[in-house]
Scaffold this active site. Structure first.
Site, mmCIF file in Angstrom:
data_model
loop_
_atom_site.group_PDB
_atom_site.id
_atom_site.type_symbol
_atom_site.label_atom_id
_atom_site.label_comp_id
_atom_site.label_asym_id
_atom_site.label_seq_id
_atom_site.Cartn_x
_atom_site.Cartn_y
_atom_site.Cartn_z
ATOM 1 N N VAL A 69 49.820 69.244 36.860
ATOM 2 C CA VAL A 69 49.029 69.910 36.969
ATOM 3 C C VAL A 69 49.594 71.326 37.334
ATOM 4 O O VAL A 69 48.961 72.714 36.724
ATOM 5 C CB VAL A 69 48.069 69.855 37.941
ATOM 6 N N ASP A 96 58.550 75.246 43.862
ATOM 7 C CA ASP A 96 58.922 73.581 44.062
ATOM 8 C C ASP A 96 60.189 73.407 45.051
ATOM 9 O O ASP A 96 61.081 74.154 44.722
ATOM 10 C CB ASP A 96 59.134 72.933 42.836
ATOM 11 N N ARG A 140 43.444 67.003 30.328
ATOM 12 C CA ARG A 140 43.824 65.685 29.753
ATOM 13 C C ARG A 140 45.089 65.676 29.350
ATOM 14 O O ARG A 140 45.651 66.673 28.482
ATOM 15 C CB ARG A 140 43.018 65.734 28.562
ATOM 16 N N HIS A 188 36.259 53.840 23.270
ATOM 17 C CA HIS A 188 37.300 53.236 22.681
ATOM 18 C C HIS A 188 37.745 52.133 23.289
ATOM 19 O O HIS A 188 38.317 52.356 24.349
ATOM 20 C CB HIS A 188 38.469 54.228 22.163
ATOM 21 N N ALA A 189 37.685 50.784 22.743
ATOM 22 C CA ALA A 189 38.071 49.668 23.567
ATOM 23 C C ALA A 189 39.481 49.486 23.586
ATOM 24 O O ALA A 189 40.201 49.880 22.552
ATOM 25 C CB ALA A 189 37.628 48.605 23.059
ATOM 26 N N GLY A 198 44.613 53.888 32.628
ATOM 27 C CA GLY A 198 45.756 53.964 33.298
ATOM 28 C C GLY A 198 46.300 55.702 33.600
ATOM 29 O O GLY A 198 45.050 56.483 33.528
ATOM 30 N N CYS A 202 45.359 59.784 36.976
ATOM 31 C CA CYS A 202 44.256 60.238 37.678
ATOM 32 C C CYS A 202 43.032 59.124 37.710
ATOM 33 O O CYS A 202 42.954 58.884 38.919
ATOM 34 C CB CYS A 202 43.461 61.282 36.830
#
EC number: 1.1.1.22
Length: 454
Positions: free
Chosen positions: A11, A30, A154, A254-255, A260, A263
């Site tokens: 992110v 960081d 996404r 969508h099957a 996973g 998020c």
């Protein structure tokens, strides 16, 4: 304007690079010196399409820089974004806010008066209020402001999601914070992106509600797929039939083997815990969590059954290890359940993933990692397609059939057509659709696998 981004994970790094593309001066902070050194050298530590070029161009333009010094990073910043990890806390399922609150303390001590502290990390309701309390406790003499700005990125399409989002949600009680955030997102106003200003609590809950709803859609169509298999229906046609309804929509229908990633698993669990503590339980979300966990375990049973009921001494090729394509993220990936289960059943696993091999090696042992899809198939008794990378969508089926010891394919992402696979001579199974054997009206389990099951 000048901002600091605390945390260079997925992110923080994507958001920082995208803000710099808007013309904002961005410093990414960081504590991991090795990561900062890699970024300064032009090496991007995560895989996200287009991110390496975006970072390189903005570093060259002088708008994006990296440091291990938080005090240096926040100096003169109009806003400081907290984009650190919020992993699931061991034992109770809550989001662990240790890093968020630690960052809030350090920012409050180093930032100048008037700075806006923004939570970009996904955090439970009430976190923004606590950040405000920390700021007043650490630096009572400063006029520090707090806002919540959840991300809706996404993996695999994060840059476009940031540059052309469906909406931007900002929670704050401060007029000054509203002005600063409005200025930061001004480029999106120019393309008429909806920018929603709310209270802190509303913004925090919106993020969790969005992820829980999408996870529910995935789990719903997965259960419908199971029903389709039992009654002879086709889940693709069912999904299209309901998805064309504008009230439902086609996305996330969508099957597959279960959701996973970084998020959905942790956010649904954290939302369930928050709701329990608020005495407003979310029974639907509780069920989604339970069903998804069980589904991942059940996928191995499906593969074993398709291979005749036994994998003892057999070799299985697995294509795709990451939780979705266009990322190297292995967090909560279905492969983490499937591969060990196949190994426990006696199988040797040969695997290939275009980007996730290095990450997979950290979690999956005793796997034969291959350099391409065809090497993985060589001599295997069955092929499992687990992640729908584009390069797996158009395999040379004749070559695949020659390489496989038996023409057995379990497609857990439904990227091939059952009739075409049957015509090509494969014993093919997928999610929520008739298998190739059913389509051909015959049992075509290879003899050596059928004997192993008896």
């Amino acid at each position: 304007m000048r901002i600091a981004m605390i945390g260079t994970g997925y992110v923080g790094l994507v958001s920082g690079a995208c803000f710099s593309e808007f013309g904002t001066e961005v410093v990414c902070v960081d504590r991991d010196a090795g990561k900062i050194d890699r970024l300064r050298a032009g090496e991007v530590p995560i895989y996200e399409p287009g991110l390496d070029n975006l970072i390189a161009s903005n570093v060259q333009a002088g708008r994006l820089s990296f440091t291990t010094s938080l005090s240096e990073g926040v100096k003169g910043a109009d806003a400081v974004f907290i984009a650190v990890g919020t992993p699931t806390r061991r034992g109770d399922g809550h989001a662990d806010l240790t890093y968020v609150y630690q960052a809030a303390r350090e920012i409050s001590a180093a930032a100048g008066s008037g700075t806006v502290i923004v939570t970009k990390s996904t955090v439970p309701v009430g976190t923004g209020r606590k950040v405000g309390e920390i700021a007043r406790e650490v630096a009572p003499q400063k006029a520090l402001h707090v806002a919540s700005n959840p991300e809706f990125l996404r993996e695999g399409s994060a840059i476009n999601d940031f540059m052309r989002p469906d909406r931007v949600v900002i929670g704050t009680d401060s007029d000054h914070a509203r002005e600063v955030m409005h200025a930061l997102y001004r480029p999106l106003y120019l393309i008429e992106t909806p920018v929603i200003f709310t209270e802190l609590e509303t913004a925090e809950l919106t993020k969790y509600a969005a992820n829980a709803f999408l996870a529910t859609k995935i789990t719903f169509i997965n259960e419908i797929a199971d029903l389709c298999e039992s009654v002879g229906a086709n889940v693709h046609d069912v999904a299209r039939g309901i998805g064309l309804d504008g009230r439902i929509g086609r996305k996330f229908l969508h099957a597959g083997p279960g959701y996973g990633g970084s998020c959905f698993p942790k956010d649904t669990l954290a939302l369930v815990r928050t709701a329990e503590e608020a005495a407003a339980p979310l029974r639907i979300v509780e069920t989604v969590v339970a069903v998804n966990d069980a589904r991942k375990a059940r996928m191995a049973e499906k593969v074993i059954a398709h291979c005749g009921g036994s994998l003892d001494g057999r070799t299985v090729a697995v294509l795709g290890l990451t939780f979705k394509p266009n990322t190297d993220d292995m967090r909560e990936a279905p492969s983490l359940s499937l591969v060990p289960a196949l190994q426990r059943a006696g199988a040797t696993v040969r695997a290939f993933d275009p980007e996730g091999m290095d990450e997979a090696r950290k979690s999956l042992s005793d796997v034969v990692y291959c350099t391409n899809a065809y090497e993985a198939m060589e001599g295997a008794d069955a092929l499992v397609i687990l992640t729908e990378w584009n390069e797996f969508r158009n395999l040379d089926l004749d070559r695949a059939k020659q390489l496989l010891r038996a023409p057995v394919v379990a497609d857990l992402r439904n990227i091939y057509d059952p009739a075409e696979m049957a015509a090509a001579g494969f014993h093919y199974d997928s999610i929520g659709r008739p298998s190739s054997g059913e389509a051909a009206g015959a049992d075509v389990i290879p003899s050596h696998l059928a004997k192993a099951a008896t």
